[in-house]
Design an enzyme around this catalytic site. Sequence first.
Site, PDB file in Angstrom:
ATOM      1  N   THR A 160     -93.654 -26.243 -52.226  1.00 21.50           N
ATOM      2  CA  THR A 160     -92.559 -27.125 -52.625  1.00 21.50           C
ATOM      3  C   THR A 160     -92.842 -28.512 -52.055  1.00 21.50           C
ATOM      4  O   THR A 160     -93.297 -28.621 -50.914  1.00 21.50           O
ATOM      5  CB  THR A 160     -91.176 -26.587 -52.148  1.00 21.50           C
ATOM      6  OG1 THR A 160     -90.190 -27.604 -52.335  1.00 21.50           O
ATOM      7  CG2 THR A 160     -91.177 -26.187 -50.685  1.00 21.50           C
ATOM      8  N   ASP A 193     -90.849 -30.702 -51.078  1.00 16.85           N
ATOM      9  CA  ASP A 193     -89.837 -31.213 -50.149  1.00 16.85           C
ATOM     10  C   ASP A 193     -90.147 -31.003 -48.670  1.00 16.85           C
ATOM     11  O   ASP A 193     -89.513 -31.617 -47.821  1.00 16.85           O
ATOM     12  CB  ASP A 193     -88.479 -30.567 -50.453  1.00 16.85           C
ATOM     13  CG  ASP A 193     -87.907 -31.056 -51.766  1.00 16.85           C
ATOM     14  OD1 ASP A 193     -88.289 -32.162 -52.190  1.00 16.85           O
ATOM     15  OD2 ASP A 193     -87.094 -30.335 -52.366  1.00 16.85           O
ATOM     16  N   ARG A 252     -86.886 -20.972 -63.397  1.00 16.37           N
ATOM     17  CA  ARG A 252     -85.765 -20.518 -62.559  1.00 16.37           C
ATOM     18  C   ARG A 252     -85.055 -19.445 -63.380  1.00 16.37           C
ATOM     19  O   ARG A 252     -84.816 -19.638 -64.562  1.00 16.37           O
ATOM     20  CB  ARG A 252     -84.843 -21.685 -62.229  1.00 16.37           C
ATOM     21  CG  ARG A 252     -85.607 -22.832 -61.539  1.00 16.37           C
ATOM     22  CD  ARG A 252     -84.680 -23.855 -60.922  1.00 16.37           C
ATOM     23  NE  ARG A 252     -85.385 -25.103 -60.657  1.00 16.37           N
ATOM     24  CZ  ARG A 252     -85.906 -25.454 -59.479  1.00 16.37           C
ATOM     25  NH1 ARG A 252     -85.817 -24.647 -58.445  1.00 16.37           N
ATOM     26  NH2 ARG A 252     -86.506 -26.616 -59.330  1.00 16.37           N
ATOM     27  N   GLY A 303     -89.457 -25.043 -58.276  1.00 12.87           N
ATOM     28  CA  GLY A 303     -90.064 -26.319 -58.688  1.00 12.87           C
ATOM     29  C   GLY A 303     -91.573 -26.287 -58.525  1.00 12.87           C
ATOM     30  O   GLY A 303     -92.078 -25.704 -57.572  1.00 12.87           O
ATOM     31  N   ARG A 330     -83.496 -33.729 -52.116  1.00 12.36           N
ATOM     32  CA  ARG A 330     -82.031 -33.589 -52.181  1.00 12.36           C
ATOM     33  C   ARG A 330     -81.433 -33.239 -50.831  1.00 12.36           C
ATOM     34  O   ARG A 330     -80.375 -33.713 -50.467  1.00 12.36           O
ATOM     35  CB  ARG A 330     -81.644 -32.520 -53.212  1.00 12.36           C
ATOM     36  CG  ARG A 330     -81.508 -33.124 -54.585  1.00 12.36           C
ATOM     37  CD  ARG A 330     -80.856 -32.194 -55.573  1.00 12.36           C
ATOM     38  NE  ARG A 330     -81.506 -32.392 -56.849  1.00 12.36           N
ATOM     39  CZ  ARG A 330     -82.409 -31.582 -57.360  1.00 12.36           C
ATOM     40  NH1 ARG A 330     -82.745 -30.482 -56.718  1.00 12.36           N
ATOM     41  NH2 ARG A 330     -82.970 -31.849 -58.506  1.00 12.36           N
ATOM     42  N   ASP A 332     -89.257 -28.665 -46.853  1.00 16.52           N
ATOM     43  CA  ASP A 332     -87.952 -28.352 -46.254  1.00 16.52           C
ATOM     44  C   ASP A 332     -87.853 -26.914 -45.741  1.00 16.52           C
ATOM     45  O   ASP A 332     -86.760 -26.385 -45.584  1.00 16.52           O
ATOM     46  CB  ASP A 332     -86.839 -28.617 -47.284  1.00 16.52           C
ATOM     47  CG  ASP A 332     -87.024 -27.798 -48.554  1.00 16.52           C
ATOM     48  OD1 ASP A 332     -88.090 -27.175 -48.728  1.00 16.52           O
ATOM     49  OD2 ASP A 332     -86.098 -27.783 -49.379  1.00 16.52           O
ATOM     50  N   ASP A 384     -87.512 -21.812 -50.852  1.00 13.07           N
ATOM     51  CA  ASP A 384     -86.668 -20.811 -50.189  1.00 13.07           C
ATOM     52  C   ASP A 384     -85.961 -19.884 -51.179  1.00 13.07           C
ATOM     53  O   ASP A 384     -85.765 -18.703 -50.887  1.00 13.07           O
ATOM     54  CB  ASP A 384     -85.668 -21.472 -49.226  1.00 13.07           C
ATOM     55  CG  ASP A 384     -84.790 -22.503 -49.906  1.00 13.07           C
ATOM     56  OD1 ASP A 384     -85.115 -22.914 -51.040  1.00 13.07           O
ATOM     57  OD2 ASP A 384     -83.780 -22.899 -49.302  1.00 13.07           O
TER      58      ASP A 384
HETATM   59  P1  ATP Z   1     -87.707 -25.520 -54.881  1.00 13.63           P
HETATM   60  O1  ATP Z   1     -87.582 -25.709 -53.376  1.00 13.63           O
HETATM   61  O2  ATP Z   1     -88.863 -26.263 -55.424  1.00 13.63           O
HETATM   62  O3  ATP Z   1     -86.424 -25.771 -55.625  1.00 13.63           O
HETATM   63  P2  ATP Z   1     -87.141 -22.685 -54.900  1.00 13.63           P
HETATM   64  O4  ATP Z   1     -88.025 -21.509 -54.848  1.00 13.63           O
HETATM   65  O5  ATP Z   1     -86.193 -22.881 -53.743  1.00 13.63           O
HETATM   66  O6  ATP Z   1     -88.076 -23.964 -55.123  1.00 13.63           O
HETATM   67  P3  ATP Z   1     -84.939 -21.913 -56.624  1.00 13.63           P
HETATM   68  O7  ATP Z   1     -84.575 -22.360 -57.991  1.00 13.63           O
HETATM   69  O8  ATP Z   1     -83.921 -22.044 -55.553  1.00 13.63           O
HETATM   70  O9  ATP Z   1     -86.306 -22.666 -56.259  1.00 13.63           O
HETATM   71  O10 ATP Z   1     -85.361 -20.361 -56.690  1.00 13.63           O
HETATM   72  C1  ATP Z   1     -86.325 -19.903 -57.621  1.00 13.63           C
HETATM   73  C2  ATP Z   1     -85.878 -18.605 -58.224  1.00 13.63           C
HETATM   74  O11 ATP Z   1     -85.755 -17.616 -57.184  1.00 13.63           O
HETATM   75  C3  ATP Z   1     -84.483 -18.644 -58.859  1.00 13.63           C
HETATM   76  O12 ATP Z   1     -84.508 -19.166 -60.181  1.00 13.63           O
HETATM   77  C4  ATP Z   1     -84.100 -17.176 -58.849  1.00 13.63           C
HETATM   78  O13 ATP Z   1     -84.685 -16.485 -59.919  1.00 13.63           O
HETATM   79  C5  ATP Z   1     -84.727 -16.685 -57.531  1.00 13.63           C
HETATM   80  N1  ATP Z   1     -83.668 -16.684 -56.494  1.00 13.63           N
HETATM   81  C6  ATP Z   1     -83.191 -17.746 -55.798  1.00 13.63           C
HETATM   82  N2  ATP Z   1     -82.172 -17.367 -54.990  1.00 13.63           N
HETATM   83  C7  ATP Z   1     -82.003 -16.039 -55.191  1.00 13.63           C
HETATM   84  C8  ATP Z   1     -81.107 -15.058 -54.671  1.00 13.63           C
HETATM   85  N3  ATP Z   1     -80.162 -15.371 -53.788  1.00 13.63           N
HETATM   86  N4  ATP Z   1     -81.224 -13.780 -55.118  1.00 13.63           N
HETATM   87  C9  ATP Z   1     -82.173 -13.443 -56.008  1.00 13.63           C
HETATM   88  N5  ATP Z   1     -83.046 -14.318 -56.539  1.00 13.63           N
HETATM   89  C10 ATP Z   1     -82.977 -15.595 -56.142  1.00 13.63           C
END
Ligand code: ATP
Length: 328
Positions: free
Chosen positions: A131, A133, A77, A16, A177, A135, A108
């Site tokens: 992020t 959040d 994503r 995000g 969330r 979090d 994360d």
């Molecule tokens: P936000 O907290 O804003 O949602 P985020 O980084 O946690 O941000 P995610 O959509 O969970 O957002 O992860 C971003 C991208 O990281 C995913 O679209 C994916 O490409 C990669 N990713 C997440 N989890 C994994 C995993 N277990 N293995 C490999 N790649 C991952």
Amino acid sequence: MSHTKIKRIGVFTSGGDAPGMNAAIRAVVRTASFYQKEVFGIMRGYEGMIEGDIVKLGARSVGNIIQRGGTILKTARSQEFRTPEGRKKAYENLQREGIDALVGIGGDGSFTGLHYLTKEFEIPGVCIPGTIDNDLAGTDYTIGYDTATNTAVEALDKIRDTALSHNRLFFIEVMGRNSGYIAINSGIAGGAAAIIIPEENMTFEELMASLTAGEGSSKKSNLVVVAEGSKIGDANELAKRVAERSSYFDIKVTILGHLQRGGAPSYFDRVLASKMGVAAVEGLLNGQTDVMVGIKSNKIVFNSFETIINHIHEIDNESLRIAKILSI
Ligand code: ATP
């Protein structure tokens, strides 16, 4: 590989978007340039890494972005990156460009992706927490959280004006969330009558009791802040249930939604992003890998992937306590 041999750093934003990501990109690019390293921007996070959508950046290409929300590198994503084949494609593109170290800015999930890449291909990587959040364990603040919370407070102030004029009860839904950080702090700052967050087990009856206590003391308007991840129903559901039980208030609902992600980053987020961007590059050059930059008690720290993923960033009990005292 010896980290001191790093020549080309790739930077990307993922997951995000959050206000302040541009300030972090700027800091990474300028710090790398300061240490005479080349920098490449990877567009749309892991999606662009897999597609080879990579552009050269320099100190001048990140001018005039520190004050802008969103991310100039775009974000996405990627499902494909979750597979070993997807990550192999991504790594081959990095190799083609001669990129030998990475800075990822995201949450994360983004850090998890970077962790796999560093382990599978031995490419050094450092994550910056971006992020709204807030979090993530290992840091008191994530980039974007302060701005998003200020936006929520501004909205609460505006809603309060109309709530007071009409003797209304407003349910205002804010992002979060799994995390109630935006809710608890915008709720305290905006003078909410009740704050509902995923981490706390407030029951619907307790909410009713706090609202009817206000009724008894002839409180004329009420703002209830509800985090998206509320366990007792979202803002619309809560409004409906309260309306079924009490006709004292004229009830309205406002969902703040994505407006919390946009806008110019606050001074706090710009400074945080700048500090973290510098730390990420200096960390890489000093041999850090598979770690996330954080800020703890105003000091930069680095935490391992395991530390971040196995812990949660808990809301402090003191915030919950003062929110309750002040809502009478
Ligand atoms: P936000 O907290 O804003 O949602 P985020 O980084 O946690 O941000 P995610 O959509 O969970 O957002 O992860 C971003 C991208 O990281 C995913 O679209 C994916 O490409 C990669 N990713 C997440 N989890 C994994 C995993 N277990 N293995 C490999 N790649 C991952």
